[in-house]
Design an enzyme around this catalytic site. Structure first.
Site, mmCIF file in Angstrom:
data_model
loop_
_atom_site.group_PDB
_atom_site.id
_atom_site.type_symbol
_atom_site.label_atom_id
_atom_site.label_comp_id
_atom_site.label_asym_id
_atom_site.label_seq_id
_atom_site.Cartn_x
_atom_site.Cartn_y
_atom_site.Cartn_z
ATOM 1 N N ASP A 283 -4.962 11.309 1.643
ATOM 2 C CA ASP A 283 -5.803 10.292 0.743
ATOM 3 C C ASP A 283 -7.142 10.768 0.895
ATOM 4 O O ASP A 283 -7.475 11.701 1.809
ATOM 5 C CB ASP A 283 -5.617 8.868 1.571
ATOM 6 C CG ASP A 283 -6.447 7.483 0.900
ATOM 7 O OD1 ASP A 283 -6.935 7.899 -0.243
ATOM 8 O OD2 ASP A 283 -6.482 6.683 1.558
ATOM 9 N N ARG B 92 3.413 2.914 -9.361
ATOM 10 C CA ARG B 92 2.606 1.530 -9.075
ATOM 11 C C ARG B 92 3.119 0.331 -10.051
ATOM 12 O O ARG B 92 3.492 -0.751 -9.506
ATOM 13 C CB ARG B 92 1.309 1.799 -9.245
ATOM 14 C CG ARG B 92 0.692 2.747 -8.459
ATOM 15 C CD ARG B 92 0.779 2.338 -6.942
ATOM 16 N NE ARG B 92 0.108 1.072 -6.647
ATOM 17 C CZ ARG B 92 -1.201 0.711 -6.687
ATOM 18 N NH1 ARG B 92 -2.054 1.760 -6.698
ATOM 19 N NH2 ARG B 92 -1.755 -0.343 -6.484
#
Ligand code: CP
Ligand code: NVA
Length: 298
Positions: free
Chosen positions: A217, A285
């Site tokens: 990330d 998602r």
């Protein structure tokens, strides 16, 4: 399940049920008969930037038969200091559900309690549960199952993604390795509370050794921009590159929640070599969040 506030607050069976339904909704996309949000209007209350989360919720709500109302905090009175308590009590009388991206986890919990409507955490400084659910769906697609998963997270292990992975490992019992600078270790109190199988090292190659998923990330999460220079120095070694990938299990997959900064947490070469999985992860998602909203209504 009344709300999705964190991975910490989910039971293992709830996580697995969301992922199971996400596979079904993905396979059935465009052919669904059920519209669990028909006649409903859900609000997206965002205090931070977003591409994936905003679009996947707006599309997902529409596909489930509802309407989505995007409310940037800079355009509503919340951004001028109206308390979250009052915002929750107003919006709870008008909307049928809320998706909130903000800083403090406690603000989402307060909103859920006072609004009385299903509330979803779309990222706080502490957790990003929607991302984890999409990632678990992706990992099942890539590996066939979560059995025997060994996941190495390289980077800011104390950010929302690092912390959410700790809770996912705690709830599902897989092995998690974290590689981070000493200054960015998750708090000892959180690790003790989670009681997960977590190894923490300052050496990215050691964390990657034998792992079948490498995950990273950004070094600078939203809200931490003032620390960018300090973080760039601290995290310089914490990059997924050819050397770190070579330490992983043969055929290891690389995932990134996005947005990605090439040359920082991941090299351009590794990113492009694993782009299919990374964009599959981004697409997921939509499917995972449709599963969450469907289950919140059941
Ligand atoms: N991964 C993720 O949450 O992306 P956005 O910030 O674009 O929503
Ligand atoms: N840790 C990152 C995640 C972005 C999706 C952030 O909070 O900015």
């Amino acid at each position: 399940m009344k709300h999705l506030l964190s991975i910490e607050s989910l039971k293992p069976t709830e996580i697995l049920e969301i992922v199971r339904l996400a596979h079904v909704l993905k396979a059935d996309r465009g052919r669904e008969n059920s519209k669990p949000l028909a006649g409903e209007c859900w609000g997206l209350l965002f205090s931070k930037s977003s591409t994936r989360t905003r679009v996947s919720f707006e599309v997902g709500i529409r596909e489930l038969g509802g309407e989505a109302l995007f409310l940037s905090s800079s355009e509503i009175q919340l951004g001028r200091g109206e308390p979250i308590e009052d915002t929750a009590r107003v919006l709870g009388r008008m909307l049928q559900g809320a998706v909130i991206r903000t800083f403090k986890q406690s603000d989402i919990e307060t909103f859920a309690r006072l609004s009385g409507i299903p509330t979803i955490n779309a990222l706080t400084d502490e957790e990003h549960p929607c991302q984890i659910l999409a990632d678990l769906l992706t990992i099942e697609e890539l590996r066939g199952s979560l059995d025997g998963l060994q996941l190495a997270f390289i980077g800011d292990a104390d950010c929302n993604m690092g912390r959410s992975w700790i809770w996912a490992a705690a709830r599902l019992g897989f092995e998690l390795r974290l590689a981070c600078p000493d200054l960015y270790r998750p708090p000892a109190e959180l690790l003790a509370r989670a009681n997960a199988t977590v190894t923490i090292t300052e050496d990215p190659e050691e964390a990657a050794r034998g792992a079948d998923i490498l995950y990273t990330d950004v070094w600078v999460s939203m809200g931490k921009e003032e620390e960018a220079e300090h973080r760039a120095a601290q995290f310089a070694r914490y990059q997924i590159n050819d050397r770190v990938l070579a330490a992983a299990a043969p055929g290891a997959h690389v995932l990134h929640c996005l947005p990605a900064y090439r040359g920082k947490e991941i090299t351009a070469e590794v990113f492009e070599a694993h782009a299919n999985a990374i964009f599959q992860q981004a697409e997921n998602r939509l499917h995972a969040q449709k599963a969450v909203m469907t289950l919140l209504k059941s």
